[in-house]
Design an enzyme around this catalytic site. Structure first.
Site, PDB file in Angstrom:
ATOM      1  CB  SER A  33      -3.059 -21.826  26.847  1.00  0.00           C
ATOM      2  OG  SER A  33      -4.221 -21.936  26.048  1.00  0.00           O
TER       3      SER A  33
ATOM      4  CE1 TYR B   7      -2.470 -16.808  24.705  1.00  0.00           C
ATOM      5  CE2 TYR B   7      -3.664 -18.841  24.233  1.00  0.00           C
ATOM      6  CZ  TYR B   7      -3.229 -17.885  25.137  1.00  0.00           C
ATOM      7  OH  TYR B   7      -3.560 -18.001  26.473  1.00  0.00           O
TER       8      TYR B   7
END
Length: 289
Positions: A164, A177
């Site tokens: 990501s 995250y």
């Protein structure tokens, strides 16, 4: 669905997004396979002739998803419920997949959680925060260590870790995250380095912002309409499975921003290309790696 978890039914027509490339004979393992990107990947691989084993925590949902994939594609799928952060469960699941499907050619580490709320690190629930990190980092560690030895023994295999942009630059409101995805990228580079010369390759692949249950739950994407087409992610994983991008092992790829055909022609990458590195603050910076 048979009691052993296999599915292999046929229904037509195939989804319009499928660009069929024959990968028959390969075996793939996809974690987080019951929904979202993982679910779409299982279908995109199965329709290309890949035997696909899907792993997820929820057994009923996973079994239903793998049966649906088999119905749509006519492919062979196997539902293997397991929590990727549970070492014993992972080892049992990987043993079952390799016993019933054969050696794994392609591993996609896709499973992972996200922060429950958009809050600063010190306001986050520490247990949920750590669950997020574990789901990505410990999950990829346990699954990879169970799969890699067989790949090395066969001198062949590909591992795709779902990366990501949050791993490149921290998002304060999604600190867990961000930490998890950065850690996953370090796993990719460490694996690629230790696997050099073995015929096994490892990649970071960021999917872009695909519309899933997870992304819809994130306040930062509320009202978004220009979602990334999940077929782009399928195309990148297929290209990796075909060996088109072997020179990018250990490096970061972005499904929405990059072009498969362009990157497939790239040669002579420098050591730092598409890897996490500390930038010098200027010509007088005395720190050198």
């Amino acid at each position: 669905m048979r009691s052993n978890g296999w599915a292999g039914r046929v229904r037509s027509p195939l989804p319009a997004w499928c660009r069929v490339v024959d990968l028959g004979g390969q075996v793939a393992l996809v974690t987080g396979a019951s929904a979202g990107i993982g679910r779409r990947l299982t279908e995109g691989l199965a329709v290309r002739g890949v035997t696909v084993a899907g792993v997820a925590r929820g057994g009923e949902r996973l079994t239903r998803a793998m049966a649906e994939v088999a119905d749509v594609t006519g492919g062979r799928t196997l539902a293997v419920p397991a929590d990727v952060t549970d070492r014993a469960a992972v080892e049992a699941a990987m043993a079952r997949v390799q016993e019933e499907c054969g050696p794994i050619d392609l591993l996609v580490n896709n499973a992972g959680l996200v922060d429950a709320a958009e809050v600063s690190l010190w306001e986050a629930d520490p247990d949920q925060w750590w669950d997020v990190v574990e789901s990505h980092v410990r999950g990829a560690l346990l699954v990879s260590r169970a799969v890699v030895p067989t790949m090395v023994a066969r001198s062949s295999g590909s591992i795709v870790n779902l990366a990501s942009g949050s791993g490149l630059r921290a998002r304060p409101e999604y600190s867990a995250y961000s930490v998890a995805k950065t850690g996953l990228m370090r796993i990719t580079e460490a694996l690629a380095g230790s696997l050099a010369g073995t015929g096994v390759r490892v990649f970071d692949l960021a999917p872009g912002v695909v519309e899933t249950d997870m992304t819809r739950s994130m306040a930062m994407w509320r009202g978004k309409t220009d979602w990334t087409d999940p077929d782009l992610v399928v195309r990148w994983v297929v290209a990796i499975a075909e060996g088109q991008l072997d020179q990018w092992s250990g490096r970061f790829l972005h499904a929405a921003a990059d072009n498969v055909d362009v990157l497939a022609r790239v040669d002579g990458l420098n050591d730092d290309a598409r890897r996490l590195r500390l930038c010098e603050w200027g010509p007088e910076d005395t720190f050198r790696r």
